[in-house]
Design an enzyme around this catalytic site. Structure first.
Site, PDB file in Angstrom:
ATOM      1  N   GLY A  95      25.122   8.858 -34.761  1.00 61.14           N
ATOM      2  CA  GLY A  95      25.342  10.254 -35.154  1.00 61.14           C
ATOM      3  C   GLY A  95      26.051  10.398 -36.482  1.00 61.14           C
ATOM      4  O   GLY A  95      26.745  11.375 -36.723  1.00 61.14           O
ATOM      5  N   ALA A  96      25.875   9.422 -37.361  1.00 63.95           N
ATOM      6  CA  ALA A  96      26.609   9.434 -38.623  1.00 63.95           C
ATOM      7  C   ALA A  96      25.713   9.655 -39.825  1.00 63.95           C
ATOM      8  O   ALA A  96      26.185   9.748 -40.947  1.00 63.95           O
ATOM      9  CB  ALA A  96      27.376   8.129 -38.785  1.00 63.95           C
ATOM     10  N   GLY A  97      24.400   9.712 -39.594  1.00 63.24           N
ATOM     11  CA  GLY A  97      23.484   9.892 -40.720  1.00 63.24           C
ATOM     12  C   GLY A  97      23.113   8.594 -41.402  1.00 63.24           C
ATOM     13  O   GLY A  97      22.541   8.600 -42.491  1.00 63.24           O
ATOM     14  N   LEU A  98      23.431   7.462 -40.766  1.00 60.79           N
ATOM     15  CA  LEU A  98      23.125   6.170 -41.386  1.00 60.79           C
ATOM     16  C   LEU A  98      21.909   5.496 -40.742  1.00 60.79           C
ATOM     17  O   LEU A  98      21.656   4.320 -40.963  1.00 60.79           O
ATOM     18  CB  LEU A  98      24.348   5.242 -41.319  1.00 60.79           C
ATOM     19  CG  LEU A  98      25.599   5.769 -42.025  1.00 60.79           C
ATOM     20  CD1 LEU A  98      26.740   4.776 -41.890  1.00 60.79           C
ATOM     21  CD2 LEU A  98      25.334   6.063 -43.499  1.00 60.79           C
ATOM     22  N   GLY A  99      21.177   6.262 -39.951  1.00 64.28           N
ATOM     23  CA  GLY A  99      19.918   5.755 -39.412  1.00 64.28           C
ATOM     24  C   GLY A  99      20.083   4.772 -38.271  1.00 64.28           C
ATOM     25  O   GLY A  99      19.268   3.852 -38.115  1.00 64.28           O
ATOM     26  N   SER A 101      19.653   5.097 -34.956  1.00 58.19           N
ATOM     27  CA  SER A 101      18.569   5.058 -33.968  1.00 58.19           C
ATOM     28  C   SER A 101      17.305   4.451 -34.578  1.00 58.19           C
ATOM     29  O   SER A 101      16.617   3.657 -33.927  1.00 58.19           O
ATOM     30  CB  SER A 101      18.288   6.456 -33.412  1.00 58.19           C
ATOM     31  OG  SER A 101      17.848   7.320 -34.424  1.00 58.19           O
ATOM     32  N   ALA A 102      17.015   4.783 -35.821  1.00 55.51           N
ATOM     33  CA  ALA A 102      15.821   4.218 -36.470  1.00 55.51           C
ATOM     34  C   ALA A 102      15.946   2.704 -36.598  1.00 55.51           C
ATOM     35  O   ALA A 102      14.989   1.966 -36.354  1.00 55.51           O
ATOM     36  CB  ALA A 102      15.611   4.843 -37.843  1.00 55.51           C
ATOM     37  N   ALA A 103      17.150   2.236 -36.970  1.00 57.24           N
ATOM     38  CA  ALA A 103      17.349   0.790 -37.134  1.00 57.24           C
ATOM     39  C   ALA A 103      17.132   0.076 -35.803  1.00 57.24           C
ATOM     40  O   ALA A 103      16.513  -0.995 -35.758  1.00 57.24           O
ATOM     41  CB  ALA A 103      18.742   0.508 -37.689  1.00 57.24           C
ATOM     42  N   ASP A 140      13.574   7.486 -42.157  1.00 57.67           N
ATOM     43  CA  ASP A 140      14.543   6.526 -41.621  1.00 57.67           C
ATOM     44  C   ASP A 140      13.882   5.217 -41.203  1.00 57.67           C
ATOM     45  O   ASP A 140      14.364   4.137 -41.541  1.00 57.67           O
ATOM     46  CB  ASP A 140      15.257   7.119 -40.396  1.00 57.67           C
ATOM     47  CG  ASP A 140      16.280   8.174 -40.767  1.00 57.67           C
ATOM     48  OD1 ASP A 140      16.210   8.678 -41.892  1.00 57.67           O
ATOM     49  OD2 ASP A 140      17.144   8.484 -39.928  1.00 57.67           O
TER      50      ASP A 140
HETATM   51  O1  PMV Z   1      20.869  11.766 -39.451  1.00 56.69           O
HETATM   52  P1  PMV Z   1      19.845  10.746 -39.701  1.00 56.69           P
HETATM   53  O2  PMV Z   1      20.362   9.423 -40.141  1.00 56.69           O
HETATM   54  O3  PMV Z   1      18.924  10.602 -38.517  1.00 56.69           O
HETATM   55  O4  PMV Z   1      18.939  11.274 -40.918  1.00 56.69           O
HETATM   56  C1  PMV Z   1      18.167  12.425 -40.739  1.00 56.69           C
HETATM   57  C2  PMV Z   1      17.320  12.765 -41.940  1.00 56.69           C
HETATM   58  C3  PMV Z   1      16.661  14.146 -41.841  1.00 56.69           C
HETATM   59  O5  PMV Z   1      15.985  14.345 -43.070  1.00 56.69           O
HETATM   60  C4  PMV Z   1      17.676  15.232 -41.652  1.00 56.69           C
HETATM   61  C5  PMV Z   1      15.658  14.219 -40.681  1.00 56.69           C
HETATM   62  C6  PMV Z   1      14.360  13.466 -40.892  1.00 56.69           C
HETATM   63  O6  PMV Z   1      13.632  13.315 -39.909  1.00 56.69           O
HETATM   64  O7  PMV Z   1      14.042  13.070 -42.027  1.00 56.69           O
END
Ligand code: PMV
Length: 304
Positions: A95-99, A101-103, A140
């Site tokens: 939940g920090a915006g550093l990806g 879950s994608a990683a 991501d």
């Molecule tokens: O919060 P993160 O690390 O999942 O990044 C989200 C990026 C967004 O542009 C807000 C969403 C997306 O699907 O690209």
């Protein structure tokens, strides 16, 4: 017999988050913090996912849990035969915006089929990612699988961007977790209420991203920093910033950072600040620490 661990990068979005969901390009870099996974064939029973830190094992045949369903989706997308014990872990904060879950999704897909290309691995990891996001753009998983710096456009895939100079980024955590899904939904609601305003912001972000790509290729980090600052203003205008984010950006700029902005979903999470050298990086990290914010100097990956 266990296969070796597979790695997937975490990521910092340099410019273009949120707008990228609606087809605007984004620029992102892979960072060495990320996720690891390995798959060991099992003789019998369903495939099992053992996620470090999660007290329960996830069975691929469990219909109740979202995570089990997404695990099954990655297994199916990867087309593997038989069943596996998959172990996975990450050193990215969720939940920090550093990806984070994608990683994890990319590490799983790669562990199941280490020979697949980055593009295919990213595509397979999207099945996992959809559970967390609802409507993920794919930036991501693309940067997590490819590493390095990429220019991503939804539906068109990604292009590698060769940076003329290494990018030094300080990443700091606001201390607040945010949900990507709800932030993306908030932008969707705003877009319904104020379509023209949001369209103008996205157009402006498109220009910033295109110029930022040129700045990276030319090694013009000053210009890149300014473009990041402008992107931050537009993200604030979309109500994605918070007091902590603004404060952290201000602290970074005050001690000499070239630019600073939220990265990822906003509403909390992390701030990314571009710096010219390690001395400035130390000053930024120190200023954040004094103010009670944790941060680190991100090591950007060179790409596959
Ligand atoms: O919060 P993160 O690390 O999942 O990044 C989200 C990026 C967004 O542009 C807000 C969403 C997306 O699907 O690209």
């Amino acid at each position: 017999q266990s296969r070796p661990w597979s790695h997937a990068s975490g990521k910092v979005i340099l410019l273009g988050e949120h707008a990228v969901v609606y087809g605007v390009p984004a620029l992102a870099v892979g960072i060495s913090r990320g996720a690891l996974a390995r798959a060991t064939p099992r003789d019998e029973g369903p495939s099992i996912l053992r996620l470090d830190g999660l007290p329960v094992e996830l069975r691929a045949d469990d219909e109740e849990r979202d995570l089990s369903r997404s695990f099954r989706a990655v297994l199916e997308a990867s087309g593997v035969q038989g069943s596996f014990l998959v172990e996975a872990r990450t050193d990215l904060p969720p939940g920090a915006g550093l990806g984070c879950s994608a990683a994890l999704g990319v590490a799983l897909a790669r562990a199941l089929d280490p020979g697949a290309t980055a593009a295919l691995t990213a595509e397979r990891a999207m099945a996992w990612e959809r559970v967390f996001h609802g409507n993920p753009s794919g930036v991501d998983t693309a940067v997590s699988a490819e590493g390095g710096c990429i220019y991503f456009e939804r539906g068109r895939g990604f292009e590698r961007v060769e940076s003329a100079t290494p990018l030094l980024l300080c990443v700091g955590h606001t201390g607040t977790i945010s949900s990507t899904k709800s932030m993306v939904e908030a932008v969707a609601r705003l877009r319904e209420r104020r379509p023209e305003m949001v369209a103008k912001s996205f157009d402006a972000i498109r220009s910033l991203v295109r110029n930022a790509r040129l700045a990276i290729e030319a090694g013009d980090v000053r210009a890149l920093g300014q473009l990041m600052d402008l992107n931050q203003m537009l993200l604030s205008g979309l109500f994605l910033s918070t007091q902590e984010i603004e404060r952290m950006c201000g602290l970074a700029r005050d001690v000499g950072a070239l630019g600073a902005k939220l990265t990822g979903a906003g509403g909390g999470g992390c701030v990314a600040s571009l710096v010219e050298n390690r001395d400035v990086a130390e000053r930024v990290l120190h200023a954040w620490k004094e103010a009670g914010f944790e941060g680190f100097l991100a090591e950007t990956t060179s790409g596959s």
